[in-house]
Design a protein around this motif. Structure first.
Motif, PDB file in Angstrom:
ATOM      1  N   ALA A 154      21.130  40.806  27.802  1.00 36.45           N
ATOM      2  CA  ALA A 154      20.661  40.072  28.983  1.00 36.45           C
ATOM      3  C   ALA A 154      19.172  39.784  28.888  1.00 36.45           C
ATOM      4  O   ALA A 154      18.714  38.682  29.237  1.00 36.45           O
ATOM      5  CB  ALA A 154      20.982  40.861  30.250  1.00 36.45           C
ATOM      6  N   GLU A 155      18.402  40.742  28.411  1.00 40.74           N
ATOM      7  CA  GLU A 155      16.956  40.515  28.281  1.00 40.74           C
ATOM      8  C   GLU A 155      16.659  39.521  27.165  1.00 40.74           C
ATOM      9  O   GLU A 155      15.775  38.666  27.307  1.00 40.74           O
ATOM     10  CB  GLU A 155      16.240  41.839  28.015  1.00 40.74           C
ATOM     11  N   ALA A 156      17.392  39.610  26.057  1.00 39.90           N
ATOM     12  CA  ALA A 156      17.201  38.631  24.984  1.00 39.90           C
ATOM     13  C   ALA A 156      17.545  37.232  25.471  1.00 39.90           C
ATOM     14  O   ALA A 156      16.819  36.263  25.197  1.00 39.90           O
ATOM     15  CB  ALA A 156      18.069  39.000  23.780  1.00 39.90           C
ATOM     16  N   ALA A 157      18.647  37.094  26.224  1.00 36.02           N
ATOM     17  CA  ALA A 157      19.042  35.793  26.754  1.00 36.02           C
ATOM     18  C   ALA A 157      17.987  35.252  27.710  1.00 36.02           C
ATOM     19  O   ALA A 157      17.646  34.058  27.672  1.00 36.02           O
ATOM     20  CB  ALA A 157      20.390  35.913  27.462  1.00 36.02           C
ATOM     21  N   ARG A 158      17.476  36.123  28.566  1.00 36.28           N
ATOM     22  CA  ARG A 158      16.442  35.677  29.506  1.00 36.28           C
ATOM     23  C   ARG A 158      15.204  35.183  28.775  1.00 36.28           C
ATOM     24  O   ARG A 158      14.662  34.109  29.075  1.00 36.28           O
ATOM     25  CB  ARG A 158      16.061  36.840  30.442  1.00 36.28           C
ATOM     26  N   ALA A 159      14.742  35.964  27.779  1.00 31.77           N
ATOM     27  CA  ALA A 159      13.529  35.599  27.059  1.00 31.77           C
ATOM     28  C   ALA A 159      13.717  34.318  26.257  1.00 31.77           C
ATOM     29  O   ALA A 159      12.832  33.457  26.221  1.00 31.77           O
ATOM     30  CB  ALA A 159      13.105  36.748  26.140  1.00 31.77           C
ATOM     31  N   LEU A 160      14.861  34.164  25.620  1.00 28.03           N
ATOM     32  CA  LEU A 160      15.120  32.940  24.846  1.00 28.03           C
ATOM     33  C   LEU A 160      15.236  31.735  25.765  1.00 28.03           C
ATOM     34  O   LEU A 160      14.723  30.654  25.466  1.00 28.03           O
ATOM     35  CB  LEU A 160      16.399  33.102  24.019  1.00 28.03           C
ATOM     36  N   GLY A 161      15.903  31.909  26.898  1.00 27.60           N
ATOM     37  CA  GLY A 161      16.056  30.797  27.824  1.00 27.60           C
ATOM     38  C   GLY A 161      14.765  30.381  28.492  1.00 27.60           C
ATOM     39  O   GLY A 161      14.605  29.214  28.881  1.00 27.60           O
ATOM     40  N   ALA A 162      13.825  31.298  28.610  1.00 29.08           N
ATOM     41  CA  ALA A 162      12.545  31.007  29.245  1.00 29.08           C
ATOM     42  C   ALA A 162      11.438  30.717  28.240  1.00 29.08           C
ATOM     43  O   ALA A 162      10.296  30.475  28.631  1.00 29.08           O
ATOM     44  CB  ALA A 162      12.124  32.185  30.127  1.00 29.08           C
ATOM     45  N   ALA A 163      11.766  30.729  26.945  1.00 26.36           N
ATOM     46  CA  ALA A 163      10.746  30.606  25.893  1.00 26.36           C
ATOM     47  C   ALA A 163       9.623  31.614  26.136  1.00 26.36           C
ATOM     48  O   ALA A 163       8.437  31.301  26.033  1.00 26.36           O
ATOM     49  CB  ALA A 163      10.203  29.180  25.814  1.00 26.36           C
ATOM     50  N   ASP A 164      10.018  32.839  26.450  1.00 23.01           N
ATOM     51  CA  ASP A 164       9.082  33.913  26.786  1.00 23.01           C
ATOM     52  C   ASP A 164       8.669  34.631  25.499  1.00 23.01           C
ATOM     53  O   ASP A 164       9.378  35.507  24.999  1.00 23.01           O
ATOM     54  CB  ASP A 164       9.754  34.875  27.767  1.00 23.01           C
ATOM     55  N   ILE A 165       7.514  34.259  24.989  1.00 19.45           N
ATOM     56  CA  ILE A 165       7.018  34.830  23.733  1.00 19.45           C
ATOM     57  C   ILE A 165       6.857  36.344  23.839  1.00 19.45           C
ATOM     58  O   ILE A 165       7.341  37.103  22.987  1.00 19.45           O
ATOM     59  CB  ILE A 165       5.672  34.187  23.348  1.00 19.45           C
ATOM     60  N   ASP A 166       6.166  36.792  24.882  1.00 23.51           N
ATOM     61  CA  ASP A 166       5.917  38.224  25.041  1.00 23.51           C
ATOM     62  C   ASP A 166       7.221  38.988  25.227  1.00 23.51           C
ATOM     63  O   ASP A 166       7.369  40.110  24.722  1.00 23.51           O
ATOM     64  CB  ASP A 166       4.986  38.471  26.231  1.00 23.51           C
ATOM     65  N   GLY A 167       8.169  38.396  25.952  1.00 22.94           N
ATOM     66  CA  GLY A 167       9.444  39.054  26.161  1.00 22.94           C
ATOM     67  C   GLY A 167      10.205  39.257  24.866  1.00 22.94           C
ATOM     68  O   GLY A 167      10.816  40.312  24.640  1.00 22.94           O
ATOM     69  N   LEU A 168      10.166  38.261  23.992  1.00 20.79           N
ATOM     70  CA  LEU A 168      10.843  38.396  22.694  1.00 20.79           C
ATOM     71  C   LEU A 168      10.171  39.453  21.831  1.00 20.79           C
ATOM     72  O   LEU A 168      10.841  40.257  21.166  1.00 20.79           O
ATOM     73  CB  LEU A 168      10.855  37.050  21.969  1.00 20.79           C
ATOM     74  N   LEU A 169       8.847  39.453  21.830  1.00 17.57           N
ATOM     75  CA  LEU A 169       8.127  40.429  21.014  1.00 17.57           C
ATOM     76  C   LEU A 169       8.298  41.848  21.550  1.00 17.57           C
ATOM     77  O   LEU A 169       8.112  42.824  20.808  1.00 17.57           O
ATOM     78  CB  LEU A 169       6.641  40.068  20.948  1.00 17.57           C
ATOM     79  N   ALA A 170       8.669  41.959  22.811  1.00 18.55           N
ATOM     80  CA  ALA A 170       8.853  43.283  23.411  1.00 18.55           C
ATOM     81  C   ALA A 170      10.235  43.869  23.136  1.00 18.55           C
ATOM     82  O   ALA A 170      10.472  45.040  23.449  1.00 18.55           O
ATOM     83  CB  ALA A 170       8.621  43.206  24.919  1.00 18.55           C
ATOM     84  N   LEU A 171      11.143  43.092  22.551  1.00 18.32           N
ATOM     85  CA  LEU A 171      12.464  43.635  22.238  1.00 18.32           C
ATOM     86  C   LEU A 171      12.328  44.827  21.300  1.00 18.32           C
ATOM     87  O   LEU A 171      11.623  44.762  20.295  1.00 18.32           O
ATOM     88  CB  LEU A 171      13.346  42.560  21.597  1.00 18.32           C
ATOM     89  N   ASP A 172      13.002  45.898  21.621  1.00 20.86           N
ATOM     90  CA  ASP A 172      12.867  47.159  20.889  1.00 20.86           C
ATOM     91  C   ASP A 172      13.553  47.070  19.525  1.00 20.86           C
ATOM     92  O   ASP A 172      14.760  46.835  19.442  1.00 20.86           O
ATOM     93  CB  ASP A 172      13.475  48.289  21.715  1.00 20.86           C
ATOM     94  N   GLU A 173      12.786  47.277  18.470  1.00 20.63           N
ATOM     95  CA  GLU A 173      13.319  47.165  17.104  1.00 20.63           C
ATOM     96  C   GLU A 173      14.396  48.217  16.825  1.00 20.63           C
ATOM     97  O   GLU A 173      15.446  47.906  16.253  1.00 20.63           O
ATOM     98  CB  GLU A 173      12.192  47.316  16.089  1.00 20.63           C
ATOM     99  N   GLU A 174      14.136  49.458  17.210  1.00 23.15           N
ATOM    100  CA  GLU A 174      15.094  50.528  16.928  1.00 23.15           C
ATOM    101  C   GLU A 174      16.377  50.341  17.723  1.00 23.15           C
ATOM    102  O   GLU A 174      17.481  50.556  17.200  1.00 23.15           O
ATOM    103  CB  GLU A 174      14.457  51.886  17.231  1.00 23.15           C
TER     104      GLU A 174
END
Length: 235
Positions: free
Chosen positions: A169-189
């Motif tokens: 849901a967070e990935a979808a929100r960030a991609l749909g909003a072109a949210d750069i910071d939101g995408l970079l905040a996705l947890d790698e682990e």
């Protein structure tokens, strides 16, 4: 500078010949991908990069003309990344699906190159790679291949994980909003635990999109096989 991006899932099942009798189950996702790629064409880029997750030896650059196939999935179907025949390397599956989408939508625009990205690639490296891609031409477009979590249901390939829905849901929100910071905040682990193959590609897109001022639209968000599939368009 990045002028447009299309984000698409990369399951081979997106290709009707691979999906066979179940092809209709991906009709909506497929149609959304066609729409997203259409936005890339309308942007008239000088250079298009198709990026997606890859294992060795598919990581790294793939020049225009590189071939891919779906023989490993029992289908005698070959694709090519743009025109020409520039390499003996074979496209990794994610880029083969991207090449198929371009062929299916009759891409006749700019030169096309591919980049296979290791799924564990660190966020900082993804971001830097994206910046380099965006700086490679005056008008750059990206076709970004990658899936969300692989753990949405008990029958999912990665089995059920209660954290998967919130991550997707967070990935979808960030991609749909072109949210750069939101995408970079996705947890790698967490992305690794959830087998989210798109994380490294999405964070590469985030690097490329810095300073571009693009807006986003989420075109598709579903998990028909317990795997999160997202389609988004940036322009």
């Amino acid at each position: 500078m990045l002028v447009a991006a299309a984000v698409c899932p990369c399951p081979p099942l997106l290709v009707p010949e691979v999906a066979s009798g179940a092809a209709h189950e991906m009709d909506q996702a497929r149609a959304a991908c066609y729409d997203a790629v259409g936005v890339l064409a309308a942007a008239r880029p000088d250079q298009l990069y198709v990026i997606g997750p890859a294992e060795q030896p598919g990581r790294g650059p793939h020049p225009q003309g590189t071939r891919g196939s779906f023989r490993g999935y029992g289908v005698d179907l070959e694709v090519r990344l743009g025109k020409g025949d520039a390499s003996r390397r074979e496209l990794p599956p994610s880029l083969a699906v991207g090449a198929w989408l371009l062929e299916r939508t009759d891409w006749t625009g700019s030169p096309v190159e591919g980049l296979g990205i290791g799924e564990p690639l660190a966020r900082a490296r993804c971001e830097e790679t994206g910046k380099e891609l965006a700086a490679s031409a005056d008008r750059v477009a990206l076709l970004v291949m990658g899936d969300a979590s692989n753990c949405r249901t008990l029958k999912a390939p990665g089995y059920f994980d209660e954290r998967a829905a919130a991550f997707d849901a967070e990935a979808a929100r960030a991609l749909g909003a072109a949210d750069i910071d939101g995408l970079l905040a996705l947890d790698e682990e967490l992305a690794y635990d959830l087998k989210a193959a798109g994380r490294s590609s999405w964070q590469t897109l985030a690097g490329a999109g810095q300073g571009a001022g693009l807006g986003g639209r989420l075109l598709y968000d579903d998990a028909p096989y317990g795997v999160g599939y997202l389609v988004a368009s940036w322009s």
